[in-house]
Scaffold this motif. Structure first.
Motif, mmCIF file in Angstrom:
data_model
loop_
_atom_site.group_PDB
_atom_site.id
_atom_site.type_symbol
_atom_site.label_atom_id
_atom_site.label_comp_id
_atom_site.label_asym_id
_atom_site.label_seq_id
_atom_site.Cartn_x
_atom_site.Cartn_y
_atom_site.Cartn_z
ATOM 1 N N GLN A 1 4.719 -3.974 6.106
ATOM 2 C CA GLN A 1 3.514 -4.018 5.275
ATOM 3 C C GLN A 1 3.376 -5.371 4.586
ATOM 4 O O GLN A 1 2.297 -5.951 4.523
ATOM 5 C CB GLN A 1 3.574 -2.899 4.244
ATOM 6 N N GLN B 1 2.011 -5.838 -4.827
ATOM 7 C CA GLN B 1 2.961 -5.296 -3.869
ATOM 8 C C GLN B 1 4.420 -5.515 -4.261
ATOM 9 O O GLN B 1 5.286 -4.747 -3.872
ATOM 10 C CB GLN B 1 2.711 -5.905 -2.494
ATOM 11 N N SER C 1 4.935 -2.328 -6.177
ATOM 12 C CA SER C 1 4.796 -1.057 -5.477
ATOM 13 C C SER C 1 5.852 -0.898 -4.390
ATOM 14 O O SER C 1 6.444 0.165 -4.260
ATOM 15 C CB SER C 1 3.386 -0.930 -4.897
ATOM 16 N N ASN C 2 6.129 -1.934 -3.625
ATOM 17 C CA ASN C 2 7.056 -1.787 -2.504
ATOM 18 C C ASN C 2 8.434 -2.385 -2.755
ATOM 19 O O ASN C 2 9.375 -2.070 -2.046
ATOM 20 C CB ASN C 2 6.469 -2.432 -1.243
ATOM 21 N N PRO D 1 7.033 8.277 4.679
ATOM 22 C CA PRO D 1 5.628 8.628 4.930
ATOM 23 C C PRO D 1 4.663 7.940 3.970
ATOM 24 O O PRO D 1 3.541 7.578 4.354
ATOM 25 C CB PRO D 1 5.594 10.146 4.725
ATOM 26 N N ALA D 2 5.110 7.728 2.718
ATOM 27 C CA ALA D 2 4.235 7.058 1.741
ATOM 28 C C ALA D 2 3.940 5.646 2.208
ATOM 29 O O ALA D 2 2.785 5.197 2.197
ATOM 30 C CB ALA D 2 4.899 7.031 0.361
ATOM 31 N N VAL D 3 4.984 4.929 2.632
ATOM 32 C CA VAL D 3 4.794 3.545 3.051
ATOM 33 C C VAL D 3 4.017 3.493 4.367
ATOM 34 O O VAL D 3 3.150 2.645 4.561
ATOM 35 C CB VAL D 3 6.146 2.822 3.192
ATOM 36 N N SER E 1 1.759 5.614 5.454
ATOM 37 C CA SER E 1 0.322 5.855 5.297
ATOM 38 C C SER E 1 -0.360 4.677 4.627
ATOM 39 O O SER E 1 -1.498 4.332 4.973
ATOM 40 C CB SER E 1 0.019 7.155 4.551
ATOM 41 N N SER E 2 0.320 4.033 3.662
ATOM 42 C CA SER E 2 -0.345 2.892 3.039
ATOM 43 C C SER E 2 -0.468 1.738 4.032
ATOM 44 O O SER E 2 -1.475 1.020 4.037
ATOM 45 C CB SER E 2 0.388 2.450 1.771
ATOM 46 N N ALA F 1 -3.411 2.445 6.092
ATOM 47 C CA ALA F 1 -4.648 2.204 5.338
ATOM 48 C C ALA F 1 -4.933 0.712 5.225
ATOM 49 O O ALA F 1 -6.074 0.269 5.399
ATOM 50 C CB ALA F 1 -4.537 2.827 3.944
ATOM 51 N N PHE F 2 -3.885 -0.060 4.956
ATOM 52 C CA PHE F 2 -4.073 -1.513 4.870
ATOM 53 C C PHE F 2 -4.577 -2.066 6.196
ATOM 54 O O PHE F 2 -5.491 -2.896 6.226
ATOM 55 C CB PHE F 2 -2.764 -2.213 4.502
ATOM 56 N N VAL G 1 -8.290 -1.126 6.663
ATOM 57 C CA VAL G 1 -9.192 -1.838 5.752
ATOM 58 C C VAL G 1 -9.216 -3.334 6.067
ATOM 59 O O VAL G 1 -10.275 -3.960 6.106
ATOM 60 C CB VAL G 1 -8.766 -1.589 4.293
ATOM 61 N N MET H 1 5.008 0.952 -10.885
ATOM 62 C CA MET H 1 4.316 0.714 -9.616
ATOM 63 C C MET H 1 4.718 1.706 -8.512
ATOM 64 O O MET H 1 3.844 2.255 -7.849
ATOM 65 C CB MET H 1 4.520 -0.723 -9.132
ATOM 66 N N PRO H 2 6.027 1.973 -8.303
ATOM 67 C CA PRO H 2 6.353 2.990 -7.302
ATOM 68 C C PRO H 2 5.865 4.384 -7.720
ATOM 69 O O PRO H 2 5.451 5.181 -6.885
ATOM 70 C CB PRO H 2 7.879 2.964 -7.241
ATOM 71 N N TYR I 1 2.312 4.682 -6.821
ATOM 72 C CA TYR I 1 2.124 4.021 -5.527
ATOM 73 C C TYR I 1 0.761 4.320 -4.904
ATOM 74 O O TYR I 1 -0.034 3.412 -4.640
ATOM 75 C CB TYR I 1 3.249 4.459 -4.577
ATOM 76 N N LEU J 1 -7.461 -1.002 -2.452
ATOM 77 C CA LEU J 1 -8.318 -0.953 -1.266
ATOM 78 C C LEU J 1 -9.775 -0.751 -1.682
ATOM 79 O O LEU J 1 -10.687 -1.361 -1.115
ATOM 80 C CB LEU J 1 -7.851 0.155 -0.319
ATOM 81 N N PHE K 1 -12.973 -3.384 -0.920
ATOM 82 C CA PHE K 1 -14.238 -2.994 -0.292
ATOM 83 C C PHE K 1 -15.423 -3.370 -1.162
ATOM 84 O O PHE K 1 -16.403 -3.961 -0.702
ATOM 85 C CB PHE K 1 -14.254 -1.489 -0.014
ATOM 86 N N TRP L 1 6.414 11.047 -4.089
ATOM 87 C CA TRP L 1 5.201 10.231 -3.979
ATOM 88 C C TRP L 1 3.919 11.002 -4.219
ATOM 89 O O TRP L 1 2.833 10.476 -4.088
ATOM 90 C CB TRP L 1 5.173 9.423 -2.682
#
Lengths: 459, 335
Positions: A11, A76, A79-80, A403-405, A407-408, A411-412, A415, B82-83, B86, B94, B98, B153
């Motif tokens: 990601q 990020q 978050s990551n 799965p969280a990472v 799906s993001s 999505a990234f 988009v 942040m986590p 998430y 996102l 947009f 999550w």
């Protein structure tokens, strides 16, 4: 490496590979615009003004996309890579905060005047705004590369009881050993990438026989840049490589494909298939002793190989072996384009040689590809660490489920391809019409605010 | 120079200020995005866009400053929040991408304009909702072990966080509608009054709902609000909210032009103060205090130098930009 961490790396690589394109072009175009406006002020020739207005429209759109993709990058880290953010935050955080502040102040503040103020503030003030925006893009590069270089060659820090890296000397942190080389290499890369794009657009219009004075002027300027900057970049890259050999020798071993140590001089492997598990390069085509000559300036200088360090410290060899060759190959292609243009110029066939124009058209994306390949080389070459030899990537990630990472990441991808695909389409459409005499003063007859809060009416 | 002990408080105030600046400034332009489908013809949409075109991107930069400031000054809080947030944070980003590019792209195409108008609405709405959800998720509590987030999550999702998400959406829409009252004339303005009335009702219900639900989340919140003699001070906040809300509807009824916007700002300020009363001195409620999350003094001090020079300048030209664009936006925009 756990799946969640691999996905998080994918990601970061994905969003970064998209993002880096925009600042690279912004840095190059902002300086190009400053040159164009300066030449216009000195010579009073409208050709430069028309070129300025033409590229300003494209700059505004690129800059806007850089702002939104940069917003993602700044979140990020948390978050990551939350463990990294906690441990390195006291050092990386302030460097990035300075980047935001300088970007905010210089770029956003003056971009409005630059975009909408030409007819309103007078030439001098407008030129100051253009210079401030160009300076702002360079200041952003300064701070971001200071942060990035510190992760590669950390200096000037201590640690506290909580396991955080804490600043001891900000001068040593900012001017860490790899920083000057990386900064020069990246800024030259930005200039070269932009020159190739400008040259490519000019070549496109020359090939379609739109040989207006504006098109010829930018073709000539772009190829001067290629001829001058490409050799400089090769020298800068070489120096950067020697600096890496000194501070991150394992990265060099990996990108050279040197699995085995060579006590009597190492070969330069041109091509081959690195096999990390087997610890050797299959089907290697190599030139004996040349690697020692390049890296040590001595044919028989011993060079250690990856077998001299624990496997756990090896970066992914195949990836950087290839990205490095792509970058270097493109660099020499740029040099060839520059030399060809000099020959054509000497013969007086600069604007008529179809071969040169086709080559310049074809080389348009080469700079951007080289930038992305170069970033992969240096960042993947830093693995398996985030902070070289101090913090491993596996100890840097957020406690997230795969799965969280995943799906993001999906999505990234969705988009980014939609949004930046559309953006690229609109930019290419702008490039399709040639610059001509009497370019409109404002980017659009409609609200156009990619960034900047000092709007048209203000100035 | 600032003593080390005060640095934390100074930075907490700077980050809080940046976040609040973001909420109120991007709030009204996100609100316009939320309300965008209520305007149908191209002419109205152009005018509505024009009221925020000169300022929206400057507004959004405060979000980077808030996030960047949090990472730099309070890395531990950033690393835990942040986590934990998430999904809301990434959905918000996102959404912002947009709606941000929609500003540009809708003018570049005839064919796909409807698509980018949809992106402007959907992105704004998603970003607003997710910001509210994030707030709710922080308030309801975050599982922390050591220096890490220790939850799953989907922990952020709860009836309470949906309530805060909806309330913030109503708040932004109210800000957007009252901004339009301020900026437009005649028919468009009359519609904005009607929209503001409906959104304002939703906002007041939202504030009441969140205010009643929050003390029930944790005994600590309840103590903070209801314990004697704190209650003498804390009770002023709901009282002022009530007064501001009554004035807001009064102003709408009498068709005052400026008061609705500033009264909505007042409601936001009071809600933010209320939030501060609930949470202080924690950055991550019940687990990480401002002091525990703080970066070393050498980090905070290094950043403070640049911040005290640049933030006043940024505020200065922001104020200037708003001043220049005061008054009504015509049909042709400001051009």
């Amino acid at each position: 490496m756990p799946a969640a961490i691999l996905l998080a790396r994918a990601q970061f690589a994905f969003t970064m590979a998209f993002h880096i394109v925009f600042p690279a072009i912004s840095i190059g175009l902002a300086s190009y615009l400053a040159v164009l406006e300066g030449l216009w002020l000195v010579t009073a020739r409208d050709t430069y003004l028309n070129l300025y207005k033409y590229w300003l429209r494209i700059f505004a759109t690129v800059f806007g996309m850089g702002v939104v993709s940069g917003l993602v990058m700044s979140y990020q880290f948390g978050s990551n890579w939350s463990a990294f953010a906690d441990k390195a935050g006291p050092i990386i955080g302030p460097l990035m905060a300075y980047e935001v502040l300088t970007a905010f102040f210089l770029e956003a503040g003056f971009l409005g005047i630059m975009l909408f103020g030409l007819t309103r503030v007078g030439k001098t003030l407008h030129y100051i705004a253009t210079l401030a925006v160009a300076g702002g893009t360079l200041a952003s590069a300064f701070w971001i590369l200071a942060a990035n270089s510190w992760m590669q060659t950390p200096a000037g820090f201590g640690t506290n009881a909580a396991g955080q890296f804490i600043p001891l000397s900000w001068l040593e942190i900012i001017f860490n050993p790899s920083f000057p080389y990386r900064l020069v290499h990246m800024v030259l890369a930005a200039y070269l990438s932009t020159a190739l794009i400008v040259g490519s657009v000019a070549a496109f219009h020359l090939l379609r026989r739109h040989d207006t004075p504006e098109v010829k002027r930018m073709f000539s300027m772009a190829l001067w840049m290629a001829a001058v900057v490409a050799p400089m970049q090769i020298i800068a890259g070489d120096l950067h490589g020697l600096n890496t050999l000194e501070h991150q020798p394992v990265k060099i071993m990996a990108l050279e494909g040197h699995f085995d140590s060579s006590p009597h001089g190492a070969p330069l492997i041109l091509f081959g298939l690195p096999d990390q598990a087997a610890g050797r390069v299959r089907a290697a085509i190599e030139i004996p002793l040349l690697s020692s000559l390049i890296l040590k300036h001595d044919l028989h200088a011993p060079l250690a190989g990856l077998n001299s360090v624990p496997r756990a410290d090896w970066p992914p060899v195949a990836v950087i072996f290839w990205t490095f060759r792509i970058m270097v190959g493109l660099g020499f292609a740029m040099l060839a384009l520059g030399i060809t243009s000099l020959i054509a110029r000497a013969r007086g066939s600069l604007y008529t040689s179809r071969t040169l124009q086709r080559a310049a058209l074809f080389m348009g994306p080469a700079g951007i590809c080289a930038v992305i390949a170069g970033w992969f080389t240096t960042e993947v070459g830093r693995q398996p660490f985030t902070i070289y030899h101090l913090l491993r990537t596996v100890d840097s990630a957020s406690p997230l489920a795969a799965p969280a990472v995943a799906s993001s990441l999906a999505a990234f991808a969705l988009v980014y391809f939609t949004v930046f695909g559309a953006g690229a389409f609109y930019i290419l459409r702008m490039m399709r019409s040639p610059p001509h005499a009497g370019e409109p003063a404002n980017p659009e007859p409609v609200p156009q605010r990619s960034a900047g809060i000092v709007p048209q009416g203000l100035v | 120079m600032v003593p080390d002990a005060a640095l934390n408080i100074v930075w907490a105030l700077i980050v809080a200020l940046a976040v609040f600046a973001y909420i109120v400034m991007d709030g009204f332009d996100l609100g316009i995005g939320i309300l965008f489908p209520m305007f149908h013809d191209e002419h109205e949409r152009g005018t509505v866009m024009n009221t925020i075109a000169p300022v929206w991107d400057g507004n959004e930069t405060w979000l980077i400053l808030g996030g960047g400031g949090l990472m730099a000054a309070f890395p531990l809080a950033y690393a835990i929040l942040m986590p934990a947030l998430y999904t809301p944070v990434i959905a918000m980003l996102l959404g912002l991408i947009f709606r941000g590019v929609a500003f540009e792209f809708r003018w570049r195409t005839q064919r796909a304009r409807k698509f980018w108008d949809g992106a402007f609405f959907a992105g704004s709405t998603l970003a607003a909702f997710m910001q509210g959800v994030a707030l709710g998720a922080i308030l309801q509590g975050i599982r922390v072990e050591g220096r890490h987030y220790a939850g799953g999550w989907w922990d952020w999702l709860s009836p309470f966080s949906i309530l805060t998400g909806a309330a913030l959406m109503a708040g932004y829409a109210t800000l957007g509608a009252s901004w339009l009252i301020l900026k437009t004339e005649s028919e468009l303005q009359q519609r904005a009054y009607r929209i503001a009335l409906r959104c304002g009702l939703a906002l007041v219900i939202g504030i009441a709902g969140v205010s009643l639900a929050t003390p029930m989340l944790h005994s600590q919140y309840a103590q903070r609000w209801f314990q004697w003699p704190n209650v003498l001070l804390s009770a002023q906040v709901p009282l002022l909210v009530l007064i501001a809300a009554v004035l807001f509807f009064f102003a709408l009824k009498h068709h005052w032009e400026r008061a609705p916007f500033f009264l909505t700002l007042g409601l936001f300020t009071l809600s933010y103060v209320g939030l501060g009363i609930s949470v202080y001195p924690y950055l991550v409620p019940q687990s990480i205090t401002i002091a525990a999350a703080a970066a070393p003094a050498s980090s905070q001090r290094f950043m403070l130098v640049g911040t005290v020079v640049l933030i006043p300048i940024i505020i200065g030209y922001t104020v200037h930009a708003y001043w220049v664009f005061r008054g009504k936006v015509g049909t042709e925009g400001y051009h």
